[in-house]
Design a protein around this motif. Structure first.
Motif, PDB file in Angstrom:
ATOM      1  N   LEU A   1      -1.224  80.150  19.830  1.00 32.35           N
ATOM      2  CA  LEU A   1       0.178  79.886  19.518  1.00 32.35           C
ATOM      3  C   LEU A   1       0.773  79.039  20.632  1.00 32.35           C
ATOM      4  O   LEU A   1       0.918  79.497  21.770  1.00 32.35           O
TER       5      LEU A   1
ATOM      6  N   ALA B   1       5.446  82.306   4.266  1.00 28.41           N
ATOM      7  CA  ALA B   1       5.678  82.624   5.673  1.00 28.41           C
ATOM      8  C   ALA B   1       7.067  83.222   5.874  1.00 28.41           C
ATOM      9  O   ALA B   1       8.058  82.696   5.380  1.00 28.41           O
TER      10      ALA B   1
ATOM     11  N   SER C   1       1.053  87.549   9.862  1.00 29.43           N
ATOM     12  CA  SER C   1       0.955  86.274  10.568  1.00 29.43           C
ATOM     13  C   SER C   1       0.150  85.262   9.769  1.00 29.43           C
ATOM     14  O   SER C   1       0.304  84.046   9.957  1.00 29.43           O
TER      15      SER C   1
ATOM     16  N   THR D   1       7.882  89.594  17.615  1.00 24.86           N
ATOM     17  CA  THR D   1       8.006  88.443  16.714  1.00 24.86           C
ATOM     18  C   THR D   1       6.828  87.480  16.783  1.00 24.86           C
ATOM     19  O   THR D   1       6.886  86.399  16.219  1.00 24.86           O
TER      20      THR D   1
ATOM     21  N   GLY E   1       3.850  87.583  15.384  1.00 22.12           N
ATOM     22  CA  GLY E   1       3.298  87.309  14.058  1.00 22.12           C
ATOM     23  C   GLY E   1       4.199  86.419  13.235  1.00 22.12           C
ATOM     24  O   GLY E   1       3.736  85.520  12.524  1.00 22.12           O
ATOM     25  N   LEU E   2       5.506  86.668  13.288  1.00 26.22           N
ATOM     26  CA  LEU E   2       6.465  85.831  12.573  1.00 26.22           C
ATOM     27  C   LEU E   2       6.397  84.394  13.070  1.00 26.22           C
ATOM     28  O   LEU E   2       6.364  83.451  12.272  1.00 26.22           O
TER      29      LEU E   2
ATOM     30  N   THR F   1       5.473  91.873   9.483  1.00 26.09           N
ATOM     31  CA  THR F   1       5.471  90.494   8.991  1.00 26.09           C
ATOM     32  C   THR F   1       4.067  89.924   9.168  1.00 26.09           C
ATOM     33  O   THR F   1       3.612  89.765  10.308  1.00 26.09           O
TER      34      THR F   1
ATOM     35  N   ASP G   1      -3.472  89.199   8.002  1.00 22.61           N
ATOM     36  CA  ASP G   1      -3.394  89.558   9.412  1.00 22.61           C
ATOM     37  C   ASP G   1      -1.994  90.044   9.765  1.00 22.61           C
ATOM     38  O   ASP G   1      -0.997  89.498   9.269  1.00 22.61           O
TER      39      ASP G   1
ATOM     40  N   ILE H   1       0.168  91.073  13.568  1.00 20.51           N
ATOM     41  CA  ILE H   1       0.124  91.129  15.024  1.00 20.51           C
ATOM     42  C   ILE H   1       0.995  92.302  15.447  1.00 20.51           C
ATOM     43  O   ILE H   1       2.175  92.364  15.099  1.00 20.51           O
TER      44      ILE H   1
ATOM     45  N   TYR I   1       3.944  82.809  14.518  1.00 20.62           N
ATOM     46  CA  TYR I   1       2.693  82.171  14.096  1.00 20.62           C
ATOM     47  C   TYR I   1       2.775  81.733  12.637  1.00 20.62           C
ATOM     48  O   TYR I   1       2.407  80.605  12.288  1.00 20.62           O
ATOM     49  N   ALA I   2       3.264  82.619  11.779  1.00 19.11           N
ATOM     50  CA  ALA I   2       3.344  82.302  10.348  1.00 19.11           C
ATOM     51  C   ALA I   2       4.269  81.122  10.083  1.00 19.11           C
ATOM     52  O   ALA I   2       3.935  80.212   9.317  1.00 19.11           O
TER      53      ALA I   2
ATOM     54  N   ARG J   1      -4.292  91.995  17.099  1.00 19.44           N
ATOM     55  CA  ARG J   1      -4.341  91.431  15.743  1.00 19.44           C
ATOM     56  C   ARG J   1      -5.231  92.313  14.884  1.00 19.44           C
ATOM     57  O   ARG J   1      -6.354  92.623  15.265  1.00 19.44           O
TER      58      ARG J   1
END
Length: 228
Positions: A160, A45, A63, A124, A126-127, A61, A73, A75, A129-130, A30
């Motif tokens: 997560l 998001a 997070s 994916t 970070g995606l 993308t 942030d 990832i 998490y967002a 991160r």
């Protein structure tokens, strides 16, 4: 009269500085940026940015974004020898970068579903998490991220709450197995499938074969085993 050509508007670059680096696992990291030019930035998001540093210019993308404090942030999965991966592996606090965006990539939640499912791989996290953070309270969340065993701790380190599907011989098989062994909730649902293109299509087909009703389905392929 000769035809006129319309040139695309030049992207607006924002300056930022790396302020925090956290290793979530041996190959998942991160990275947080901060900068005055990130204050007031509009982001939802699923949107992406393009990050420029040294000899790379690549989409990520976020997070998480705090437009009031001016931080963001991402990832990153550390793999390969490309310029972006090499940068992410050596990223250090104090490093200056530029970024453009945010711009559209994956649609976030529409309305308030009763449940939400996310399936993807290392690219994916970070995606996931967002999107999950953007869901209203009370939405049942389930899903899995396929990772090699060495990176199993990344999801827990990030907080997560998705299952870790240990990758086998073929990319995507662990997610298909997890899906076969999982009962989908009833009612209005939302499904996100992302990551490697061939795996994403196989997962979509497996989900459609089960004929779930009252769902919104969103798919985004980030990369392909065939190199496209």
């Amino acid at each position: 009269m000769p035809p006129t050509t319309r040139s695309r508007p030049r992207p607006q670059f924002r300056s930022a500085t790396v302020v925090e680096v956290q290793d979530l696992s041996p190959r998942v990291r991160r990275i947080r940026f901060n900068g005055e030019e990130l204050q007031g930035i509009e982001w939802t998001a699923g949107q992406k940015i393009k990050l420029k540093g040294g000899d790379f210019f690549r989409s990520y993308t976020p997070s998480a974004v705090d437009s009031k404090e001016g931080w963001m942030d991402i990832i990153v999965f550390l793999h390969g020898n490309g310029p972006a991966s090499q940068w992410a592996a050596r990223a250090a606090v104090g490093e200056r970068l530029e970024l453009t965006g945010p711009s559209k990539s994956v649609d976030g939640p529409d309305g308030v579903p009763q449940w939400a499912l996310f399936l993807g791989d290392e690219s994916t996290i970070g995606l996931a998490y967002a999107l999950i953070q953007a869901l209203p309270d009370g939405v049942e969340v389930l899903g899995a991220i396929e990772l090699d065993s060495v990176d199993a701790g990344a999801l827990e380190a990030l907080g997560l709450k998705l299952n870790h599907a240990v990758r086998g011989d073929e990319h995507g098989d662990a997610l298909l197995t997890w899906l076969e062994q999982t009962s989908l909730p009833t009612g209005e649902g939302m499904i996100w499938v992302s990551g490697e293109a061939i795996s994403a299509r196989a997962l979509k087909q497996a989900l459609m074969d089960r004929g779930p009703e009252q769902i919104q389905f969103k798919m985004k392929a980030y990369w392909s085993r065939k190199g496209h």
